[in-house]
Design an enzyme around this catalytic site. Sequence first.
Site, PDB file in Angstrom:
ATOM      1  N   CYS A  92      13.336  29.948  55.746  1.00  0.00           N
ATOM      2  CA  CYS A  92      12.858  28.981  54.472  1.00  0.00           C
ATOM      3  C   CYS A  92      13.936  29.245  52.826  1.00  0.00           C
ATOM      4  O   CYS A  92      13.989  28.388  52.167  1.00  0.00           O
ATOM      5  CB  CYS A  92      11.355  28.670  53.754  1.00  0.00           C
ATOM      6  N   HIS A  95      11.145  26.511  46.273  1.00  0.00           N
ATOM      7  CA  HIS A  95      10.435  26.622  47.785  1.00  0.00           C
ATOM      8  C   HIS A  95       9.335  25.704  47.822  1.00  0.00           C
ATOM      9  O   HIS A  95       8.217  26.778  46.209  1.00  0.00           O
ATOM     10  CB  HIS A  95      11.178  27.469  48.227  1.00  0.00           C
ATOM     11  N   ASN A 101       4.426  23.438  53.317  1.00  0.00           N
ATOM     12  CA  ASN A 101       5.865  24.377  53.151  1.00  0.00           C
ATOM     13  C   ASN A 101       6.464  23.939  54.285  1.00  0.00           C
ATOM     14  O   ASN A 101       6.098  23.294  55.291  1.00  0.00           O
ATOM     15  CB  ASN A 101       5.252  25.514  53.078  1.00  0.00           C
TER      16      ASN A 101
END
Length: 326
Positions: free
Chosen positions: A118, A253, A283
């Site tokens: 990520c 994020h 996500n």
Amino acid sequence: MSDILIRRAVLTGTGAYLPEHIVTNAEMAQRVDTSDDWITERTGIRQRHFSAPHETASFMGAAAGREALAAAGLTPEALGAIIVGTSTPDNAFPSTAVHIQAALGAKNAFGFDLSAACSGFIYGLSVADAMIRAGQVESVLVIGSEVYSRILNFEDRGTCVLFGDGAGAVLLEARNVAKSGPGLLSTHLHADGTLADILYVDGAVGRPEMTGHLVMHGKEVFRHAVTLLSGAVSEALETNGLSAADIDWLVPHQANKRIIDGVGKKLGLPPERVVVTVDQHANTSAASIPLALALAVRDGRIKPGQLVLLEALGGGLTWGSALLRL
Ligand code: COA
């Protein structure tokens, strides 16, 4: 007195791609033992996009990249490099970046993929920034593109409801600017491999005996996330002699609304200066920041001249921050 000019990586275009197919929490609840209430309360997620078979990391990355080039008015032939943050590439090799290079017709660009889960987009920005400042290249497309729907374990309700697919891209171009002008001001990268076993994909082509599914110890990740991310954000502010009050936008994020709120609170940033897309996209790993950035630029929230702080954390653990003026 005229300002001394500095060579910087300046963001000149953004792009985004989301698969057409939207899957709501209610639809997830038909597939696994969960509920809209549970997902919304614990994560803030309401829906995610899942890709169709043709919507690979390179397909989506090329679409986002094409949009970023068009926004900047740069022809594909003039592009210098392509860096793709992805954990879900089309092939073990060649890289997703070269597939994107071919799709765009960016015949003079070199390209490679970068594996930092990520944090892939922040890592990519940092590498692109260094290459531009060193004079190695004049323009870099930094792309995050992910098809996590292909690595989710739909037997594990603790992870499969959290992720989605998509791509985002930014174009960075070398410009000589005044100190107060636009560009990437700093990036900070971190990793702690001793925490590799709290968030990982169980196998790859080098370990074919494994499942290839995402595995996460959510509570452990959560425990580290706010502390490490707040540290990376403070580091960015200190390096630049700034305080949270100077920041126009935090583009974090997008993993979990509770983590986003936790970092915002520690920073003392009001929620209206934080870009949130996790409710719509879930996500999307390395794609989440460039997607959020592109959407907030497109809808007019983020404006030229504004100071934007980015932060991410992911498998590795890896984490980091980037500060840029648009
Ligand atoms: N639907 C319904 N119940 C669920 C569920 C789901 N999708 N997933 C887990 N549960 C249940 C568990 O089985 C557990 O039940 P039990 O108490 O009867 O055993 C209960 O909910 C609590 O589970 P737990 O895992 O302790 O929940 P949590 O409060 O830690 O929330 C996360 C889980 C994943 C939302 C949270 O840990 C988190 O957000 N972690 C960070 C994840 C992240 O952002 N990772 C990406 C970083 S890049």
